[in-house]
Design an enzyme around this catalytic site. Structure first.
Site, PDB file in Angstrom:
ATOM      1  N   CYS A   1       0.813  -1.219   0.000  1.00  0.00           N
ATOM      2  CA  CYS A   1       0.000   0.000   0.000  1.00  0.00           C
ATOM      3  C   CYS A   1       0.842   1.263   0.000  1.00  0.00           C
ATOM      4  O   CYS A   1       0.399   2.307  -0.500  1.00  0.00           O
ATOM      5  CB  CYS A   1      -0.990   0.004   1.162  1.00  0.00           C
ATOM      6  SG  CYS A   1      -0.273   0.271   2.813  1.00  0.00           S
ATOM      7  N   ASP A   2       2.072   1.227   0.513  1.00  0.00           N
ATOM      8  CA  ASP A   2       2.945   2.405   0.501  1.00  0.00           C
ATOM      9  C   ASP A   2       3.129   2.947  -0.914  1.00  0.00           C
ATOM     10  O   ASP A   2       3.328   4.158  -1.114  1.00  0.00           O
ATOM     11  CB  ASP A   2       4.336   2.071   1.051  1.00  0.00           C
ATOM     12  CG  ASP A   2       4.351   1.180   2.267  1.00  0.00           C
ATOM     13  OD1 ASP A   2       3.404   0.391   2.445  1.00  0.00           O
ATOM     14  OD2 ASP A   2       5.325   1.247   3.031  1.00  0.00           O
ATOM     15  N   ALA A   3       3.086   2.038  -1.888  1.00  0.00           N
ATOM     16  CA  ALA A   3       3.309   2.430  -3.279  1.00  0.00           C
ATOM     17  C   ALA A   3       2.322   3.485  -3.745  1.00  0.00           C
ATOM     18  O   ALA A   3       2.615   4.252  -4.675  1.00  0.00           O
ATOM     19  CB  ALA A   3       3.216   1.200  -4.186  1.00  0.00           C
TER      20      ALA A   3
ATOM     21  N   PHE B   1       1.479   6.115  -2.313  1.00  0.00           N
ATOM     22  CA  PHE B   1       2.049   7.446  -2.064  1.00  0.00           C
ATOM     23  C   PHE B   1       3.230   7.702  -2.993  1.00  0.00           C
ATOM     24  O   PHE B   1       3.431   8.831  -3.457  1.00  0.00           O
ATOM     25  CB  PHE B   1       2.515   7.552  -0.610  1.00  0.00           C
ATOM     26  CG  PHE B   1       3.112   8.889  -0.237  1.00  0.00           C
ATOM     27  CD1 PHE B   1       2.333   9.870   0.363  1.00  0.00           C
ATOM     28  CD2 PHE B   1       4.453   9.170  -0.471  1.00  0.00           C
ATOM     29  CE1 PHE B   1       2.876  11.102   0.709  1.00  0.00           C
ATOM     30  CE2 PHE B   1       5.012  10.392  -0.131  1.00  0.00           C
ATOM     31  CZ  PHE B   1       4.213  11.364   0.465  1.00  0.00           C
TER      32      PHE B   1
END
Length: 377
Positions: free
Chosen positions: A162-164, A166
């Site tokens: 999920c960081d991707a 951003f």
């Protein structure tokens, strides 16, 4: 993202920012314009004097940090921020990091695009390396896209963590806007939906960090000690913070804009519901007692996103007390020399922090939050 050297965390350090040895801020007006601007500049100065990154100056940690620096300049117009942005861009020769398949490695290009947009000198900026990265990242095959890279994280889509959301989408969106090539935005949406469909929990209105934390209804599901699902504060901060950046530059008439607006509102409502009383979110959103102290990087991303939504009129004023409470608590986590403490180290799931733990992306998140708090006064 591999872990860097872990900071020593002792039992004595596990207490909330509001209980640190720092002089309490009750007597100070932490919402005073001069106070906020001074706090932000002190954070910038300290971080510039104490550079840190995971693997390279162009990696995702500096990408997140300099995104915060860019937004701080956007709000304040203080040239100290622009000087920092230009210095690192020139030192980096305007290059993203080297893994063209990896969303983390283009996050730094947000700062390059921002400089290019605001620089009056012709030929000062070089966005060709960013274009090369995006063209390869979006349009060429790799093992993740092909679904052949099997691992415990299930790296079978381009943005499998999920960081991707951003790291890459705000860059792609801003590049599409500046280059007037909307087809990049359509490619971004395609890969964003893959991540959404895999990791978004529609019941909890939160994102699992990666496939390891998605519940399948069996005994192998990862659970917190209290039996709840594992939802990482900073991971969800990456997503909702990225949504704010994405919507900031997304055309109002873009055909999929409503999807992003609705996702932002859903997440904002959930983040508000689970805010602890002292203002700072815990590293484990649904099991705050696991590490019962505030954590600044996730909290700052949440605060930035909520404040941005209030300022844009996307969410109503009922969110204002929560944002102010969070900012006041974060202000108390900043050391007198400018360092932003209580930042969980590099990781992929909830872990503790301490009053002395810091990372450049935590400073970037603090600057993002301050850039929107300034507009709320």
């Amino acid at each position: 993202m591999n872990k860097s050297i872990l900071l020593l965390v002792t039992l004595l350090s596990l207490y909330s920012c509001t209980d640190t040895e720092k002089t309490p801020l009750e007597e100070k007006d932490v919402f005073n314009e001069d106070y906020i601007k001074t706090s932000m500049i002190k954070a910038l100065e300290w971080q510039e004097a104490h550079p840190i990154f995971a693997i390279h100056p162009t990696d995702w940690t500096n990408g997140a940090y300099y995104t915060g620096v860019a937004r701080a300049h956007h709000t304040t117009k203080n040239m100290m921020y622009m000087a920092a942005l230009k210095n690192q861009a020139v030192a980096n020769n305007w290059q993203p990091y080297t893994r063209l398949y990896h969303a983390d490695d283009v996050a730094i290009s947000y700062s390059y695009l921002y400089v290019a947009e605001n620089e009056k000198r012709r030929n000062f900026s070089d966005l060709e390396p960013t274009k090369k990265f995006l063209d390869t990242h979006l349009y060429e095959d790799n093992a993740w896209k092909a679904g052949t890279n099997r691992s415990k994280e299930d790296k079978t889509i381009l943005w499998w963590w999920c960081d991707a959301l951003f790291m890459a989408p705000p860059v792609i969106n801003l590049y599409a806007k500046q280059s007037e090539q909307p087809e990049y935005l359509d490619e971004m949406h395609k890969y964003y939906m893959e991540t959404y469909n895999r990791l978004y929990d529609k019941e909890e209105k939160l994102f699992a960090r990666d496939s390891r934390f998605v519940w399948d209804g069996d005994d192998e599901d990862k659970k917190e000690p209290n039996g709840e699902k594992v939802f990482w504060s900073r991971g969800n901060g990456w997503v909702i913070g990225g949504l704010a950046l994405l919507l900031e530059d997304m055309p109002e008439d873009y055909k999929h804009r409503d999807f992003y607006v609705n996702l932002y509102k859903e997440m904002a409502s959930r983040i508000l519901e689970i805010q602890p009383e002292d203002g700072l979110w815990r590293t484990s959103l649904l099991s705050p007692e696991s590490y019962d102290h505030g954590e600044v990087s996730g909290s700052a991303f949440h605060t930035f996103a909520l404040a941005w939504g209030i300022n844009k009129g996307l969410i109503d004023k009922k969110y204002t007390p929560a944002v102010k409470k969070a900012w006041k608590a974060m202000a108390n986590c900043q050391h007198d020399d400018g360092r932003v403490g209580w930042v969980q180290n590099i990781g992929a799931f909830p872990e503790p922090a301490s009053k002395d733990s810091y990372q450049n992306f935590g400073t970037g998140a603090f600057l993002l939050a301050g850039s929107e708090i300034l507009k709320m006064r």
